[in-house]
Motif scaffolding. Structure first.
Motif, mmCIF file in Angstrom:
data_model
loop_
_atom_site.group_PDB
_atom_site.id
_atom_site.type_symbol
_atom_site.label_atom_id
_atom_site.label_comp_id
_atom_site.label_asym_id
_atom_site.label_seq_id
_atom_site.Cartn_x
_atom_site.Cartn_y
_atom_site.Cartn_z
ATOM 1 N N SER A 59 0.850 -1.178 0.000
ATOM 2 C CA SER A 59 0.000 0.000 0.000
ATOM 3 C C SER A 59 0.890 1.234 0.000
ATOM 4 O O SER A 59 1.900 1.275 0.698
ATOM 5 N N ASP A 60 0.517 2.216 -0.816
ATOM 6 C CA ASP A 60 1.263 3.471 -0.836
ATOM 7 C C ASP A 60 0.674 4.410 0.200
ATOM 8 O O ASP A 60 -0.547 4.455 0.399
ATOM 9 N N TRP A 61 1.567 5.142 0.851
ATOM 10 C CA TRP A 61 1.134 6.044 1.904
ATOM 11 C C TRP A 61 2.043 7.255 1.927
ATOM 12 O O TRP A 61 3.234 7.139 2.214
ATOM 13 N N ASP A 62 1.502 8.410 1.579
ATOM 14 C CA ASP A 62 2.231 9.675 1.636
ATOM 15 C C ASP A 62 3.584 9.610 0.925
ATOM 16 O O ASP A 62 4.604 10.017 1.455
ATOM 17 N N GLY A 63 3.586 9.044 -0.289
ATOM 18 C CA GLY A 63 4.805 8.985 -1.082
ATOM 19 C C GLY A 63 5.749 7.858 -0.721
ATOM 20 O O GLY A 63 6.820 7.738 -1.298
ATOM 21 N N GLU A 64 5.381 7.056 0.231
ATOM 22 C CA GLU A 64 6.215 5.920 0.618
ATOM 23 C C GLU A 64 5.378 4.656 0.535
ATOM 24 O O GLU A 64 4.181 4.704 0.266
ATOM 25 N N ARG A 65 5.989 3.543 0.749
ATOM 26 C CA ARG A 65 5.307 2.262 0.591
ATOM 27 C C ARG A 65 5.327 1.494 1.894
ATOM 28 O O ARG A 65 6.335 1.442 2.583
ATOM 29 N N ILE A 66 4.200 0.895 2.189
ATOM 30 C CA ILE A 66 4.092 -0.030 3.312
ATOM 31 C C ILE A 66 3.866 -1.399 2.683
ATOM 32 O O ILE A 66 3.002 -1.544 1.813
ATOM 33 N N ILE A 67 4.665 -2.377 3.090
ATOM 34 C CA ILE A 67 4.441 -3.736 2.595
ATOM 35 C C ILE A 67 4.286 -4.682 3.777
ATOM 36 O O ILE A 67 4.926 -4.531 4.812
ATOM 37 N N TYR A 68 3.403 -5.625 3.595
ATOM 38 C CA TYR A 68 3.216 -6.689 4.574
ATOM 39 C C TYR A 68 3.780 -7.953 3.948
ATOM 40 O O TYR A 68 3.374 -8.343 2.850
ATOM 41 N N HIS A 69 4.737 -8.560 4.616
ATOM 42 C CA HIS A 69 5.369 -9.785 4.139
ATOM 43 C C HIS A 69 4.666 -10.956 4.811
ATOM 44 O O HIS A 69 4.887 -11.237 5.988
ATOM 45 N N PHE A 111 8.275 -0.445 6.087
ATOM 46 C CA PHE A 111 8.104 0.838 5.423
ATOM 47 C C PHE A 111 9.281 1.025 4.475
ATOM 48 O O PHE A 111 10.433 0.867 4.878
ATOM 49 N N LEU A 112 8.993 1.350 3.215
ATOM 50 C CA LEU A 112 10.039 1.524 2.212
ATOM 51 C C LEU A 112 10.054 2.956 1.700
ATOM 52 O O LEU A 112 8.992 3.557 1.508
ATOM 53 N N ASN A 113 11.246 3.472 1.439
ATOM 54 C CA ASN A 113 11.331 4.767 0.772
ATOM 55 C C ASN A 113 11.028 4.563 -0.708
ATOM 56 O O ASN A 113 10.798 3.438 -1.158
ATOM 57 N N SER A 114 11.020 5.640 -1.469
ATOM 58 C CA SER A 114 10.618 5.532 -2.873
ATOM 59 C C SER A 114 11.550 4.634 -3.678
ATOM 60 O O SER A 114 11.096 3.888 -4.542
ATOM 61 N N MET A 115 12.857 4.675 -3.419
ATOM 62 C CA MET A 115 13.776 3.813 -4.170
ATOM 63 C C MET A 115 13.507 2.343 -3.861
ATOM 64 O O MET A 115 13.437 1.507 -4.760
ATOM 65 N N GLY A 116 13.349 2.012 -2.589
ATOM 66 C CA GLY A 116 13.050 0.638 -2.208
ATOM 67 C C GLY A 116 11.741 0.157 -2.817
ATOM 68 O O GLY A 116 11.648 -0.958 -3.323
ATOM 69 N N ALA A 117 10.738 1.022 -2.817
ATOM 70 C CA ALA A 117 9.438 0.669 -3.387
ATOM 71 C C ALA A 117 9.552 0.415 -4.886
ATOM 72 O O ALA A 117 8.985 -0.542 -5.412
ATOM 73 N N ARG A 118 10.312 1.256 -5.568
ATOM 74 C CA ARG A 118 10.459 1.090 -7.018
ATOM 75 C C ARG A 118 11.248 -0.170 -7.365
ATOM 76 O O ARG A 118 10.954 -0.846 -8.352
ATOM 77 N N LEU A 119 12.233 -0.500 -6.552
ATOM 78 C CA LEU A 119 12.979 -1.744 -6.796
ATOM 79 C C LEU A 119 12.068 -2.951 -6.570
ATOM 80 O O LEU A 119 12.109 -3.917 -7.338
ATOM 81 N N ILE A 120 11.244 -2.900 -5.519
ATOM 82 C CA ILE A 120 10.279 -3.986 -5.282
ATOM 83 C C ILE A 120 9.349 -4.112 -6.488
ATOM 84 O O ILE A 120 9.095 -5.213 -6.992
#
Length: 103
Positions: free
Chosen positions: A19-29, A37-46
């Protein structure tokens, strides 16, 4: 850990809810039951790894395109990607394999 530059990295899509939240990503593994919580670079790599397995040489041009606002030197970006992949590996978010050469 083996040299990250010679590996392919991939994700099992069924193991992540995102789920995206305020420009960052939250992922549930789902496998570990942990939330990250991932920053934008981490989210884009995922996102890129969810498309298909990729090696460092595949990820570098992709990440380089995304860093238009404050472009680090290519080697610095390479080091950042390696650090992110290692952290993802430690968390169990990605799996790395040594690509096999042809028959």
């Amino acid at each position: 850990m083996m040299n990250p530059e010679t590996r392919k990295w991939h994700i099992l899509p069924s193991s992540l809810l995102k789920s995206d939240w305020d420009g960052e990503r939250i992922i549930y593994h789902a496998t570990s039951g942990e939330t990250h919580f991932l920053n934008s670079m981490g989210a884009r790599l995922i996102d890129r790894l969810l498309e298909s397995p990729a090696g460092l040489d595949d990820l570098l041009p992709y990440a380089y395109e995304l860093r238009l606002d404050g472009l680090p030197a290519r080697e610095e970006l390479r080091s950042q990607i390696i650090a992110i992949l290692r952290r993802f590996d430690e968390l169990g978010l990605v799996v790395s394999v040594i690509p096999t050469s042809g028959p």
